[in-house]
Design a protein around this motif. Structure first.
Motif, PDB file in Angstrom:
ATOM      1  N   ASP A 230       0.879  -1.167   0.000  1.00  0.00           N
ATOM      2  CA  ASP A 230       0.000   0.000   0.000  1.00  0.00           C
ATOM      3  C   ASP A 230       0.922   1.224   0.000  1.00  0.00           C
ATOM      4  N   LEU A 231       0.952   1.900  -1.140  1.00  0.00           N
ATOM      5  CA  LEU A 231       1.943   2.954  -1.372  1.00  0.00           C
ATOM      6  C   LEU A 231       1.904   4.072  -0.323  1.00  0.00           C
ATOM      7  N   ALA A 232       0.715   4.622  -0.082  1.00  0.00           N
ATOM      8  CA  ALA A 232       0.616   5.736   0.865  1.00  0.00           C
ATOM      9  C   ALA A 232       0.966   5.256   2.280  1.00  0.00           C
ATOM     10  N   ARG A 233       0.550   4.078   2.616  1.00  0.00           N
ATOM     11  CA  ARG A 233       0.829   3.484   3.932  1.00  0.00           C
ATOM     12  C   ARG A 233       2.350   3.346   4.137  1.00  0.00           C
ATOM     13  N   ILE A 234       3.025   2.870   3.100  1.00  0.00           N
ATOM     14  CA  ILE A 234       4.484   2.727   3.169  1.00  0.00           C
ATOM     15  C   ILE A 234       5.143   4.085   3.361  1.00  0.00           C
ATOM     16  N   MET A 235       4.683   5.074   2.612  1.00  0.00           N
ATOM     17  CA  MET A 235       5.316   6.392   2.689  1.00  0.00           C
ATOM     18  C   MET A 235       5.124   7.061   4.044  1.00  0.00           C
ATOM     19  N   ARG A 236       4.142   6.599   4.792  1.00  0.00           N
ATOM     20  CA  ARG A 236       3.913   7.158   6.133  1.00  0.00           C
ATOM     21  C   ARG A 236       4.662   6.403   7.223  1.00  0.00           C
ATOM     22  N   THR A 237       5.224   5.260   6.881  1.00  0.00           N
ATOM     23  CA  THR A 237       5.747   4.357   7.918  1.00  0.00           C
ATOM     24  C   THR A 237       7.252   4.498   8.122  1.00  0.00           C
ATOM     25  N   ARG A 238       7.670   4.877   9.317  1.00  0.00           N
ATOM     26  CA  ARG A 238       9.089   4.951   9.647  1.00  0.00           C
ATOM     27  C   ARG A 238       9.686   3.545   9.661  1.00  0.00           C
ATOM     28  N   TYR A 239      11.019   3.482   9.582  1.00  0.00           N
ATOM     29  CA  TYR A 239      11.637   2.155   9.598  1.00  0.00           C
ATOM     30  C   TYR A 239      12.804   2.104  10.561  1.00  0.00           C
ATOM     31  N   ARG A 240      13.206   0.899  10.902  1.00  0.00           N
ATOM     32  CA  ARG A 240      14.323   0.689  11.820  1.00  0.00           C
ATOM     33  C   ARG A 240      15.570   0.386  11.013  1.00  0.00           C
ATOM     34  N   ILE A 241      16.685   1.021  11.385  1.00  0.00           N
ATOM     35  CA  ILE A 241      17.917   0.696  10.672  1.00  0.00           C
ATOM     36  C   ILE A 241      18.847  -0.171  11.514  1.00  0.00           C
ATOM     37  N   ASP A 242      18.462  -0.437  12.786  1.00  0.00           N
ATOM     38  CA  ASP A 242      19.398  -1.134  13.674  1.00  0.00           C
ATOM     39  C   ASP A 242      18.844  -2.443  14.227  1.00  0.00           C
ATOM     40  N   SER A 243      17.740  -2.922  13.686  1.00  0.00           N
ATOM     41  CA  SER A 243      17.231  -4.231  14.138  1.00  0.00           C
ATOM     42  C   SER A 243      16.336  -4.778  13.029  1.00  0.00           C
ATOM     43  N   TYR A 244      15.883  -6.011  13.207  1.00  0.00           N
ATOM     44  CA  TYR A 244      14.953  -6.578  12.227  1.00  0.00           C
ATOM     45  C   TYR A 244      13.724  -5.673  12.120  1.00  0.00           C
ATOM     46  N   GLN A 245      13.094  -5.671  10.957  1.00  0.00           N
ATOM     47  CA  GLN A 245      11.916  -4.834  10.758  1.00  0.00           C
ATOM     48  C   GLN A 245      10.730  -5.359  11.564  1.00  0.00           C
ATOM     49  N   ALA A 246       9.906  -4.410  12.042  1.00  0.00           N
ATOM     50  CA  ALA A 246       8.672  -4.797  12.740  1.00  0.00           C
ATOM     51  C   ALA A 246       7.581  -5.097  11.726  1.00  0.00           C
ATOM     52  N   SER A 247       7.677  -4.501  10.540  1.00  0.00           N
ATOM     53  CA  SER A 247       6.673  -4.710   9.489  1.00  0.00           C
ATOM     54  C   SER A 247       7.363  -4.904   8.150  1.00  0.00           C
ATOM     55  N   TYR A 248       6.837  -5.838   7.394  1.00  0.00           N
ATOM     56  CA  TYR A 248       7.258  -6.028   6.005  1.00  0.00           C
ATOM     57  C   TYR A 248       6.036  -5.802   5.132  1.00  0.00           C
ATOM     58  N   PHE A 249       6.273  -5.321   3.904  1.00  0.00           N
ATOM     59  CA  PHE A 249       5.170  -5.117   2.963  1.00  0.00           C
ATOM     60  C   PHE A 249       5.297  -6.125   1.828  1.00  0.00           C
ATOM     61  N   VAL A 250       4.147  -6.671   1.434  1.00  0.00           N
ATOM     62  CA  VAL A 250       4.119  -7.813   0.519  1.00  0.00           C
ATOM     63  C   VAL A 250       3.523  -7.405  -0.825  1.00  0.00           C
ATOM     64  N   ILE A 251       4.272  -7.609  -1.898  1.00  0.00           N
ATOM     65  CA  ILE A 251       3.715  -7.388  -3.244  1.00  0.00           C
ATOM     66  C   ILE A 251       3.225  -8.732  -3.790  1.00  0.00           C
ATOM     67  N   ASP A 252       2.335  -8.650  -4.795  1.00  0.00           N
ATOM     68  CA  ASP A 252       1.855  -9.873  -5.452  1.00  0.00           C
ATOM     69  C   ASP A 252       2.737 -10.232  -6.625  1.00  0.00           C
ATOM     70  N   SER A 253       3.356  -9.217  -7.230  1.00  0.00           N
ATOM     71  CA  SER A 253       4.179  -9.447  -8.419  1.00  0.00           C
ATOM     72  C   SER A 253       5.003  -8.188  -8.669  1.00  0.00           C
ATOM     73  N   PHE A 254       6.047  -8.322  -9.478  1.00  0.00           N
ATOM     74  CA  PHE A 254       6.821  -7.137  -9.844  1.00  0.00           C
ATOM     75  C   PHE A 254       5.972  -6.229 -10.740  1.00  0.00           C
ATOM     76  N   ALA A 255       5.050  -6.817 -11.495  1.00  0.00           N
ATOM     77  CA  ALA A 255       4.158  -6.004 -12.326  1.00  0.00           C
ATOM     78  C   ALA A 255       3.310  -5.084 -11.444  1.00  0.00           C
ATOM     79  N   GLN A 256       2.855  -5.603 -10.316  1.00  0.00           N
ATOM     80  CA  GLN A 256       2.069  -4.775  -9.391  1.00  0.00           C
ATOM     81  C   GLN A 256       2.900  -3.586  -8.895  1.00  0.00           C
ATOM     82  N   LEU A 257       4.160  -3.867  -8.584  1.00  0.00           N
ATOM     83  CA  LEU A 257       5.051  -2.814  -8.082  1.00  0.00           C
ATOM     84  C   LEU A 257       5.210  -1.706  -9.130  1.00  0.00           C
TER      85      LEU A 257
END
Ligand code: PHE
Ligand code: FE
Length: 290
Positions: A230-257
């Motif tokens: 979800d593009l807008a959701r991703i753009m709003r979500t901060r990320y961690r650079i020093d540990s495993y991610q708390a959230s991953y985002f799942v695509i269905d295909s590279f075409a979707q991306l």
């Protein structure tokens, strides 16, 4: 990404994450104005090649069932795992496949320089390799992360096109002062993306694929949340650079991306700038969870 450029009097300015006192690892004095430099392959020691081989073998052994098929099908294109590849030879093979090239850089480079290279289908690869005591974890991207994590999917035509579009989008985001939002898209796709396949979830992000522990964790651990792309959701979500991610985002295909990122981002940047930022582990009603 909080990249900080410091002035030095030769070559180009070195780049570090944040504002820490840690000196940058690479030799920025040797770099050209576009931040590219010579790989100077002769400088790798027998110990470097051996460490590269051990990193490669450990990661390659974990790929089945965890990495996406496109990655598994292309990883052999990196060549002989017993030696750090010569960038020139690898670049030639890559150019033949998708018109991408790889170029050596001293380490992290400023956003604008990075976007400009991607827009010209040149992927910057760090020259130096981590030290043996960093076998399990290295704080900055090194040659192993950049090559093993990123280069195989540059042989995949759709992903290759996405990376170029990202570079062009980055130049535009700089003009719109929206790099932070676009950096989150890079993070949650190019670095930490998962893809849903008929055989289950698989990793396509380079940060996961080059990580000893996070590859299995991201695909199989019950701890993190896995959210439908979800593009807008991703753009709003901060990320961690020093540990495993708390959230991953799942695509269905590279075409979707590619389709989801094709529209003009200018209105989206405005929308996201007006919305609240989300912590890395936020869960929303609207999230489509895996
Ligand atoms: N469509 C985006 C824009 O208009 C460009 C882009 C494409 C950014 C693909 C990222 C990935 O800015
Ligand atoms: Fe990376």
């Amino acid at each position: 990404m909080g990249i900080d450029v410091r002035a030095i009097n030769r070559g180009v300015a070195p780049v570090t994450y944040g504002t820490g006192e840690r000196p940058p690892r690479g030799d920025y004095a040797q770099a050209h104005s576009d931040y590219t430099c010579d790989q100077r392959w002769e400088r790798y020691t027998a110990q470097d090649h051996d460490l590269y081989r051990r990193l490669f073998e450990r990661q390659a052994a974990q790929l089945p069932g965890l990495a996406c098929d496109e990655f598994i099908g292309a990883v052999h294109r990196l060549g002989d795992a017993r030696r750090i590849p010569r960038f020139d030879a690898l670049s030639e093979a890559l150019h033949e496949a998708t018109r991408w090239q790889i170029v050596a850089v001293p380490g992290l480079i400023p956003e604008e320089a990075f976007f400009a290279l991607l827009a010209r289908r040149k992927f910057p690869v760090t020259g130096w390799l981590r030290r043996p005591e960093e076998f399990d974890y290295v704080i900055e991207p090194d040659v192993f992360h950049d090559l093993f994590g990123h280069v195989p999917l540059l042989f995949e035509p759709m992903f290759a096109d996405y990376m170029q579009a990202y570079g062009e989008g980055g130049l535009k985001a700089s003009r719109l002062q929206s790099c932070e939002f676009l950096a989150r898209l890079y993070w949650y796709t190019v670095e930490f993306g998962l893809i849903a396949t008929p055989s289950g979830l698989r990793a396509y992000g380079a940060g996961i694929l080059s990580s000893a522990g996070e590859l299995r964790h991201s695909v199989t651990s019950p701890a993190p949340q896995r959210i439908g792309f979800d593009l807008a959701r991703i753009m709003r979500t901060r990320y961690r650079i020093d540990s495993y991610q708390a959230s991953y985002f799942v695509i269905d295909s590279f075409a979707q991306l590619i389709e989801a990122t094709a529209p003009d981002f200018a209105p989206l940047y405005e929308e996201v700038a007006g919305a609240s930022e989300l912590a890395p582990d936020t869960r929303l009603e609207t999230d489509r969870l895996y």
